[in-house]
Write a protein that holds these residues in place. Sequence first.
Motif, PDB file in Angstrom:
ATOM      1  N   TRP A 115       0.000 -59.344  46.207  1.00  0.00           N
ATOM      2  CA  TRP A 115       0.587 -60.386  47.052  1.00  0.00           C
ATOM      3  C   TRP A 115       0.980 -61.562  46.171  1.00  0.00           C
ATOM      4  O   TRP A 115       0.138 -62.102  45.446  1.00  0.00           O
ATOM      5  CB  TRP A 115      -0.414 -60.837  48.118  1.00  0.00           C
ATOM      6  CG  TRP A 115      -0.854 -59.717  49.009  1.00  0.00           C
ATOM      7  CD1 TRP A 115      -2.028 -59.020  48.927  1.00  0.00           C
ATOM      8  CD2 TRP A 115      -0.113 -59.138  50.098  1.00  0.00           C
ATOM      9  NE1 TRP A 115      -2.066 -58.051  49.904  1.00  0.00           N
ATOM     10  CE2 TRP A 115      -0.910 -58.103  50.634  1.00  0.00           C
ATOM     11  CE3 TRP A 115       1.129 -59.393  50.667  1.00  0.00           C
ATOM     12  CZ2 TRP A 115      -0.482 -57.329  51.719  1.00  0.00           C
ATOM     13  CZ3 TRP A 115       1.549 -58.627  51.743  1.00  0.00           C
ATOM     14  CH2 TRP A 115       0.746 -57.608  52.260  1.00  0.00           C
ATOM     15  N   CYS A 143       3.606 -69.924  57.394  1.00  0.00           N
ATOM     16  CA  CYS A 143       2.352 -69.298  56.968  1.00  0.00           C
ATOM     17  C   CYS A 143       2.580 -67.985  56.218  1.00  0.00           C
ATOM     18  O   CYS A 143       1.719 -67.584  55.431  1.00  0.00           O
ATOM     19  CB  CYS A 143       1.464 -69.059  58.175  1.00  0.00           C
ATOM     20  SG  CYS A 143       0.872 -70.591  58.926  1.00  0.00           S
ATOM     21  N   PHE A 144       3.700 -67.333  56.465  1.00  0.00           N
ATOM     22  CA  PHE A 144       3.926 -66.022  55.828  1.00  0.00           C
ATOM     23  C   PHE A 144       4.498 -66.225  54.429  1.00  0.00           C
ATOM     24  O   PHE A 144       5.640 -65.881  54.155  1.00  0.00           O
ATOM     25  CB  PHE A 144       4.837 -65.158  56.702  1.00  0.00           C
ATOM     26  CG  PHE A 144       4.166 -64.741  57.978  1.00  0.00           C
ATOM     27  CD1 PHE A 144       3.314 -63.644  57.996  1.00  0.00           C
ATOM     28  CD2 PHE A 144       4.330 -65.467  59.139  1.00  0.00           C
ATOM     29  CE1 PHE A 144       2.656 -63.265  59.156  1.00  0.00           C
ATOM     30  CE2 PHE A 144       3.675 -65.095  60.308  1.00  0.00           C
ATOM     31  CZ  PHE A 144       2.836 -63.998  60.315  1.00  0.00           C
ATOM     32  N   HIS A 145       3.680 -66.761  53.545  1.00  0.00           N
ATOM     33  CA  HIS A 145       4.183 -67.175  52.233  1.00  0.00           C
ATOM     34  C   HIS A 145       3.807 -66.206  51.123  1.00  0.00           C
ATOM     35  O   HIS A 145       4.151 -66.434  49.973  1.00  0.00           O
ATOM     36  CB  HIS A 145       3.732 -68.599  51.905  1.00  0.00           C
ATOM     37  CG  HIS A 145       2.255 -68.796  51.823  1.00  0.00           C
ATOM     38  ND1 HIS A 145       1.517 -68.458  50.708  1.00  0.00           N
ATOM     39  CD2 HIS A 145       1.380 -69.301  52.720  1.00  0.00           C
ATOM     40  CE1 HIS A 145       0.253 -68.770  50.931  1.00  0.00           C
ATOM     41  NE2 HIS A 145       0.135 -69.261  52.135  1.00  0.00           N
ATOM     42  N   GLN A 146       3.122 -65.107  51.481  1.00  0.00           N
ATOM     43  CA  GLN A 146       2.744 -64.125  50.464  1.00  0.00           C
ATOM     44  C   GLN A 146       3.557 -62.840  50.675  1.00  0.00           C
ATOM     45  O   GLN A 146       3.570 -62.275  51.768  1.00  0.00           O
ATOM     46  CB  GLN A 146       1.253 -63.796  50.575  1.00  0.00           C
ATOM     47  CG  GLN A 146       0.368 -65.026  50.469  1.00  0.00           C
ATOM     48  CD  GLN A 146      -1.093 -64.670  50.607  1.00  0.00           C
ATOM     49  OE1 GLN A 146      -1.753 -64.334  49.625  1.00  0.00           O
ATOM     50  NE2 GLN A 146      -1.608 -64.726  51.815  1.00  0.00           N
ATOM     51  N   ARG A 147       4.214 -62.386  49.618  1.00  0.00           N
ATOM     52  CA  ARG A 147       5.057 -61.195  49.686  1.00  0.00           C
ATOM     53  C   ARG A 147       4.457 -60.109  48.800  1.00  0.00           C
ATOM     54  O   ARG A 147       4.038 -60.380  47.664  1.00  0.00           O
ATOM     55  CB  ARG A 147       6.479 -61.542  49.227  1.00  0.00           C
ATOM     56  CG  ARG A 147       7.482 -60.414  49.463  1.00  0.00           C
ATOM     57  CD  ARG A 147       8.911 -60.932  49.417  1.00  0.00           C
ATOM     58  NE  ARG A 147       9.246 -61.473  48.111  1.00  0.00           N
ATOM     59  CZ  ARG A 147      10.291 -62.288  47.886  1.00  0.00           C
ATOM     60  NH1 ARG A 147      11.080 -62.664  48.878  1.00  0.00           N
ATOM     61  NH2 ARG A 147      10.547 -62.738  46.675  1.00  0.00           N
ATOM     62  N   LEU A 148       4.438 -58.886  49.313  1.00  0.00           N
ATOM     63  CA  LEU A 148       3.909 -57.757  48.534  1.00  0.00           C
ATOM     64  C   LEU A 148       4.970 -57.293  47.532  1.00  0.00           C
ATOM     65  O   LEU A 148       6.079 -56.906  47.925  1.00  0.00           O
ATOM     66  CB  LEU A 148       3.526 -56.609  49.467  1.00  0.00           C
ATOM     67  CG  LEU A 148       2.795 -55.426  48.811  1.00  0.00           C
ATOM     68  CD1 LEU A 148       1.457 -55.858  48.227  1.00  0.00           C
ATOM     69  CD2 LEU A 148       2.582 -54.296  49.822  1.00  0.00           C
ATOM     70  N   VAL A 184       5.443 -66.888  47.479  1.00  0.00           N
ATOM     71  CA  VAL A 184       6.889 -67.036  47.259  1.00  0.00           C
ATOM     72  C   VAL A 184       7.495 -68.225  48.005  1.00  0.00           C
ATOM     73  O   VAL A 184       8.723 -68.342  48.081  1.00  0.00           O
ATOM     74  CB  VAL A 184       7.642 -65.734  47.635  1.00  0.00           C
ATOM     75  CG1 VAL A 184       7.246 -64.607  46.703  1.00  0.00           C
ATOM     76  CG2 VAL A 184       7.402 -65.349  49.087  1.00  0.00           C
ATOM     77  N   GLU A 185       6.639 -69.077  48.560  1.00  0.00           N
ATOM     78  CA  GLU A 185       7.166 -70.241  49.273  1.00  0.00           C
ATOM     79  C   GLU A 185       6.584 -71.511  48.654  1.00  0.00           C
ATOM     80  O   GLU A 185       5.374 -71.598  48.437  1.00  0.00           O
ATOM     81  CB  GLU A 185       6.755 -70.189  50.759  1.00  0.00           C
ATOM     82  CG  GLU A 185       7.179 -68.936  51.486  1.00  0.00           C
ATOM     83  CD  GLU A 185       8.520 -69.073  52.190  1.00  0.00           C
ATOM     84  OE1 GLU A 185       9.013 -70.199  52.325  1.00  0.00           O
ATOM     85  OE2 GLU A 185       9.066 -68.020  52.586  1.00  0.00           O
ATOM     86  N   GLY A 211       2.452 -53.976  44.121  1.00  0.00           N
ATOM     87  CA  GLY A 211       1.022 -53.801  44.348  1.00  0.00           C
ATOM     88  C   GLY A 211       0.188 -55.061  44.328  1.00  0.00           C
ATOM     89  O   GLY A 211      -1.030 -54.991  44.102  1.00  0.00           O
TER      90      GLY A 211
END
Lengths: 128, 128
Positions: free
Chosen positions: A111, A101-106, A114-115, A109
């Motif tokens: 999101w 679920c943690f597929h958004q990277r900052l 990235v998956e 500035g």
Amino acid sequence: MPWLDDVRWNERGLVPAIAQDAATLRVLTLAWMNREALERTVATGEAHYWSRSRGALWHKGESSGHVQRVREIRLDCDNDAILLVVEQEGGISCHTGRERCFHQRLEHGAWHDVEPVLKDPKAIYGDG
Amino acid sequence: MPWLDDVRWNERGLVPAIAQDAATLRVLTLAWMNREALERTVATGEAHYWSRSRGALWHKGESSGHVQRVREIRLDCDNDAILLVVEQEGGISCHTGRERCFHQRLEHGAWHDVEPVLKDPKAIYGDG
């Protein structure tokens, strides 16, 4: 059961539960558990959560087949957060068809996704 | 800032934030952030949280020196949970003097302490 009473359930009777992949050690999901969800997780060896959106007990993978087989259950120092170490069936934990679920990277500035989507959600859950 | 607005803060203006060690991939802590905590984390490169017990912004390591230098910030698919990948100064993230907060493991119907205390909290925080 005393071990269930040791958990500091919040005012809604819930605690956050992190699932971490036993093989890759990647953090897959953060979901919520009530007493029944934790009890069922221990009894069955598969992760159960409380779906806040549906207001119902949720056996993870019940629709998708992507169950989480629990290898270890940990509680933190304040007794108000759970860590599950799991084997993720199908290598997909996210309802979007991604590994996790943690597929958004900052980055700069914003999101950024990235998956990769490993499987079309329509193929996981059906078309409607 | 739009990236702060993208986060789904709960009714108290908070989201749970997991910290994972960048080197060992161990899950260290689960804490809470408000907008200011996330903004300060990004601005300084060190983890800031919202202390629910103290009702105050909390620069992790401000007393102990055990700061978390942030290598990566991720947001989950529902935009309501954060994952920080961090370098943990001193190798101790827990106020009990342990490497990490998830030091209790469920075994045979009871929580067992399975992580050693690496440093006496009195030596970390002073004697009181």
